[in-house]
Design a protein around this motif. Structure first.
Motif, PDB file in Angstrom:
ATOM      1  N   PRO A  74       0.824  -1.222   0.000  1.00 18.06           N
ATOM      2  CA  PRO A  74       0.000   0.000   0.000  1.00 18.06           C
ATOM      3  C   PRO A  74       0.848   1.257   0.000  1.00 18.06           C
ATOM      4  CG  PRO A  74       0.025  -0.978   2.186  1.00 18.06           C
ATOM      5  CD  PRO A  74       0.707  -1.959   1.271  1.00 18.06           C
ATOM      6  N   ASP A  75       0.288   2.298  -0.596  1.00 24.26           N
ATOM      7  CA  ASP A  75       0.922   3.615  -0.601  1.00 24.26           C
ATOM      8  C   ASP A  75       0.224   4.455   0.463  1.00 24.26           C
ATOM      9  OD1 ASP A  75       1.892   6.148  -1.062  1.00 24.26           O
ATOM     10  OD2 ASP A  75       1.760   6.026  -3.232  1.00 24.26           O
ATOM     11  N   PRO A  76       0.846   4.712   1.621  1.00 21.53           N
ATOM     12  CA  PRO A  76       0.186   5.439   2.706  1.00 21.53           C
ATOM     13  C   PRO A  76      -0.288   6.823   2.294  1.00 21.53           C
ATOM     14  CG  PRO A  76       2.216   4.411   3.469  1.00 21.53           C
ATOM     15  CD  PRO A  76       2.214   4.295   1.994  1.00 21.53           C
ATOM     16  N   VAL A  77       0.486   7.486   1.445  1.00 23.62           N
ATOM     17  CA  VAL A  77       0.106   8.835   1.030  1.00 23.62           C
ATOM     18  C   VAL A  77      -1.153   8.804   0.187  1.00 23.62           C
ATOM     19  CG1 VAL A  77       0.833  10.856  -0.297  1.00 23.62           C
ATOM     20  CG2 VAL A  77       2.476   9.666   1.147  1.00 23.62           C
ATOM     21  N   THR A  78      -1.231   7.850  -0.768  1.00 25.04           N
ATOM     22  CA  THR A  78      -2.403   7.735  -1.620  1.00 25.04           C
ATOM     23  C   THR A  78      -3.639   7.388  -0.804  1.00 25.04           C
ATOM     24  OG1 THR A  78      -1.007   6.996  -3.443  1.00 25.04           O
ATOM     25  CG2 THR A  78      -3.360   6.564  -3.630  1.00 25.04           C
ATOM     26  N   GLN A  79      -3.483   6.489   0.159  1.00 27.09           N
ATOM     27  CA  GLN A  79      -4.624   6.061   0.963  1.00 27.09           C
ATOM     28  C   GLN A  79      -5.174   7.204   1.805  1.00 27.09           C
ATOM     29  OE1 GLN A  79      -3.158   2.595   3.100  1.00 27.09           O
ATOM     30  NE2 GLN A  79      -4.097   1.245   1.578  1.00 27.09           N
ATOM     31  N   SER A  80      -4.292   8.066   2.292  1.00 29.00           N
ATOM     32  CA  SER A  80      -4.753   9.173   3.124  1.00 29.00           C
ATOM     33  C   SER A  80      -5.175  10.374   2.298  1.00 29.00           C
ATOM     34  CB  SER A  80      -3.627   9.594   4.089  1.00 29.00           C
ATOM     35  OG  SER A  80      -2.516  10.109   3.370  1.00 29.00           O
ATOM     36  N   GLU A  81      -4.804  10.370   0.980  1.00 28.79           N
ATOM     37  CA  GLU A  81      -5.122  11.461   0.064  1.00 28.79           C
ATOM     38  C   GLU A  81      -4.583  12.793   0.584  1.00 28.79           C
ATOM     39  OE1 GLU A  81      -9.223  11.543  -1.020  1.00 28.79           O
ATOM     40  OE2 GLU A  81      -9.198   9.498  -1.820  1.00 28.79           O
ATOM     41  N   GLU A  97      -3.839   6.472 -11.971  1.00 26.69           N
ATOM     42  CA  GLU A  97      -3.684   6.955 -10.598  1.00 26.69           C
ATOM     43  C   GLU A  97      -3.336   8.443 -10.584  1.00 26.69           C
ATOM     44  OE1 GLU A  97      -4.247   5.357  -7.829  1.00 26.69           O
ATOM     45  OE2 GLU A  97      -4.580   3.351  -8.656  1.00 26.69           O
ATOM     46  N   LEU A  98      -2.434   8.851 -11.460  1.00 27.45           N
ATOM     47  CA  LEU A  98      -2.015  10.250 -11.482  1.00 27.45           C
ATOM     48  C   LEU A  98      -3.114  11.170 -11.986  1.00 27.45           C
ATOM     49  CD1 LEU A  98       1.676   9.987 -12.761  1.00 27.45           C
ATOM     50  CD2 LEU A  98       0.857  10.319 -10.421  1.00 27.45           C
ATOM     51  N   PHE A  99      -3.838  10.744 -13.014  1.00 34.45           N
ATOM     52  CA  PHE A  99      -4.932  11.571 -13.527  1.00 34.45           C
ATOM     53  C   PHE A  99      -6.032  11.723 -12.476  1.00 34.45           C
ATOM     54  CE2 PHE A  99      -3.482  10.295 -17.946  1.00 34.45           C
ATOM     55  CZ  PHE A  99      -3.054  11.561 -18.285  1.00 34.45           C
ATOM     56  N   CYS A 100      -6.385  10.626 -11.814  1.00 37.29           N
ATOM     57  CA  CYS A 100      -7.413  10.703 -10.774  1.00 37.29           C
ATOM     58  C   CYS A 100      -6.998  11.668  -9.666  1.00 37.29           C
ATOM     59  CB  CYS A 100      -7.686   9.318 -10.188  1.00 37.29           C
ATOM     60  SG  CYS A 100      -8.732   8.253 -11.204  1.00 37.29           S
ATOM     61  N   TYR A 101      -5.733  11.552  -9.248  1.00 34.81           N
ATOM     62  CA  TYR A 101      -5.235  12.459  -8.205  1.00 34.81           C
ATOM     63  C   TYR A 101      -5.272  13.907  -8.680  1.00 34.81           C
ATOM     64  CZ  TYR A 101      -2.005  15.069  -5.318  1.00 34.81           C
ATOM     65  OH  TYR A 101      -1.437  16.038  -4.527  1.00 34.81           O
ATOM     66  N   GLY A 102      -4.868  14.131  -9.941  1.00 36.90           N
ATOM     67  CA  GLY A 102      -4.856  15.490 -10.470  1.00 36.90           C
ATOM     68  C   GLY A 102      -6.235  16.119 -10.493  1.00 36.90           C
ATOM     69  N   PHE A 103      -7.232  15.366 -10.943  1.00 40.00           N
ATOM     70  CA  PHE A 103      -8.594  15.913 -10.989  1.00 40.00           C
ATOM     71  C   PHE A 103      -9.153  16.125  -9.582  1.00 40.00           C
ATOM     72  CE2 PHE A 103      -8.749  14.041 -15.397  1.00 40.00           C
ATOM     73  CZ  PHE A 103      -8.888  15.257 -16.047  1.00 40.00           C
ATOM     74  N   ARG A 104      -8.858  15.193  -8.651  1.00 38.55           N
ATOM     75  CA  ARG A 104      -9.325  15.384  -7.272  1.00 38.55           C
ATOM     76  C   ARG A 104      -8.704  16.634  -6.652  1.00 38.55           C
ATOM     77  NH1 ARG A 104      -8.496   9.722  -6.638  1.00 38.55           N
ATOM     78  NH2 ARG A 104      -6.521  10.179  -5.568  1.00 38.55           N
ATOM     79  N   THR A 105      -7.457  16.913  -7.038  1.00 42.57           N
ATOM     80  CA  THR A 105      -6.740  18.039  -6.438  1.00 42.57           C
ATOM     81  C   THR A 105      -7.127  19.373  -7.067  1.00 42.57           C
ATOM     82  OG1 THR A 105      -4.847  16.594  -5.957  1.00 42.57           O
ATOM     83  CG2 THR A 105      -4.449  18.982  -5.938  1.00 42.57           C
ATOM     84  N   PHE A 106      -7.166  19.417  -8.394  1.00 40.27           N
ATOM     85  CA  PHE A 106      -7.351  20.692  -9.090  1.00 40.27           C
ATOM     86  C   PHE A 106      -8.789  20.943  -9.533  1.00 40.27           C
ATOM     87  CE2 PHE A 106      -2.876  19.450  -9.804  1.00 40.27           C
ATOM     88  CZ  PHE A 106      -2.255  20.529  -9.167  1.00 40.27           C
ATOM     89  N   VAL A 107      -9.615  19.896  -9.550  1.00 43.60           N
ATOM     90  CA  VAL A 107     -11.039  20.069  -9.876  1.00 43.60           C
ATOM     91  C   VAL A 107     -11.841  19.328  -8.804  1.00 43.60           C
ATOM     92  CG1 VAL A 107     -12.756  19.999 -11.724  1.00 43.60           C
ATOM     93  CG2 VAL A 107     -10.327  19.921 -12.302  1.00 43.60           C
ATOM     94  N   PRO A 108     -11.790  19.800  -7.567  1.00 45.15           N
ATOM     95  CA  PRO A 108     -12.411  19.047  -6.462  1.00 45.15           C
ATOM     96  C   PRO A 108     -13.921  18.896  -6.593  1.00 45.15           C
ATOM     97  CG  PRO A 108     -11.740  21.242  -5.753  1.00 45.15           C
ATOM     98  CD  PRO A 108     -11.150  21.045  -7.110  1.00 45.15           C
ATOM     99  N   SER A 109     -14.570  19.744  -7.389  1.00 43.71           N
ATOM    100  CA  SER A 109     -16.017  19.651  -7.544  1.00 43.71           C
ATOM    101  C   SER A 109     -16.438  18.584  -8.564  1.00 43.71           C
ATOM    102  CB  SER A 109     -16.591  21.004  -7.966  1.00 43.71           C
ATOM    103  OG  SER A 109     -16.033  21.429  -9.208  1.00 43.71           O
TER     104      SER A 109
END
Length: 294
Positions: free
Chosen positions: A94-101, A184-196
């Motif tokens: 597991p990636d602890p950082v990814t899991q905690s977001e 994984e990177l695209f999902c993180y990017g959209f969650r971060t920069f387009v949270p809505s």
């Protein structure tokens, strides 16, 4: 994860991958047929529009779904393996950082896990890919899956069902490394920069983009793979590299990207449907198939 919950996790991975595979296959198969024709016979099928028109006029609309049944079966097996192995690797490492977001995901781990996943899925996918390639290059007549398999066994023996193993490994390891890592990177990017953005839209767009990037990286490996698997003269190992060099010599580097156009046109909707189907399948499994114990 406890040992008691592991069977549920595996069943969930297989169920969701099967749902996603069906969505992916029937959305993407027409584009894949055009791609295969362009890769194996570029003198006749020279561009996307001309190839599409030729297939439509000569063989009818159903020709675009040639090989769809073995493809769907192969995709279900492949994606059950791919998503199952990838999910198992995530649970094991597991990636602890990814899991905690609370930060960006690892830049190395998803890509490494994707490459390992690709090597595993190649063994599952190979026979159906061989049958599909031979079906798709037949022009002007309809032949069945059974006829193709009989022809393979008669002309090549059982080893013919595994011809081009090295080609499959090269294509799948490169593709899945970028496919899962990019998702994984695209999902993180959209969650971060387009949270809505709704989760479903995130899955859809991220899956589509991951598919496009993955195929762009894997295409030089895919073109010789297609030619090797469409031929009845290929060996299990050893035909792939000479075929890659032959294409590069005769057609130039651009020849290794034959079919990239329809592949990218296909990659976005097909892989968007795949990931949306997988993520929706997980929710359906959790809510209606096997509810998690409290």
């Amino acid at each position: 994860m406890s040992s008691a919950s592991e069977p549920r996790a595996v069943a969930r991975d297989i169920f969701s991958a099967t749902i996603g595979s069906i969505c992916c296959c029937y959305v993407g198969q027409p584009f894949d047929t055009v791609k295969v024709r362009m890769q194996t016979n570029p003198s006749i099928y020279s561009n996307v529009m001309a190839s599409t028109q030729a297939i439509w006029m000569q063989e009818g609309v159903t020709a675009f779904w040639k090989g769809a049944v073995p493809t769907a079966m192969g995709m279900a097996a492949e994606n059950a393996m791919a998503f199952g192995v990838n999910a198992a690797l995530k649970r094991a490492f597991p990636d602890p950082v990814t899991q905690s977001e609370e930060g960006p995901p690892s830049l190395l781990k998803p890509f490494a896990m994707g490459a390992i996943t690709g090597c595993c899925s190649a063994f599952v996918l190979l026979p159906s890919e061989i049958v599909k390639a031979k079906l798709q290059v037949v022009v002007g007549k309809n032949i069945t899956v059974q006829e193709v398999i009989q022809s393979i066994l008669k002309r090549q023996g059982y080893s013919g069902m595994f011809a081009g193993l090295d080609a499959q490994l090269a294509r799948d390891s490169s593709f899945y490394a970028v496919f899962f890592g990019g998702y994984e990177l695209f999902c993180y990017g959209f969650r971060t920069f387009v949270p809505s953005m709704p989760d479903e839209l995130n899955y859809f767009i991220s899956g589509g983009l991951a598919g496009c990037v993955g195929w762009t990286v894997a295409m030089p490996f895919d073109v010789p793979k297609t030619n090797v698997q469409a031929s009845y003269d290929s060996k299990i190992v050893g035909t792939y590299v000479p075929e890659l060099l032959r294409i590069a010599k005769q057609r130039g580097i651009g020849g290794l990207y034959s079919g990239l156009g329809p592949t990218l046109v296909r990659a976005f909707p097909a892989n968007a449907a795949l990931f949306l189907g997988v993520e929706t399948g997980k929710k359906l499994f959790d809510n209606a198939v096997w509810k998690e114990a409290a």
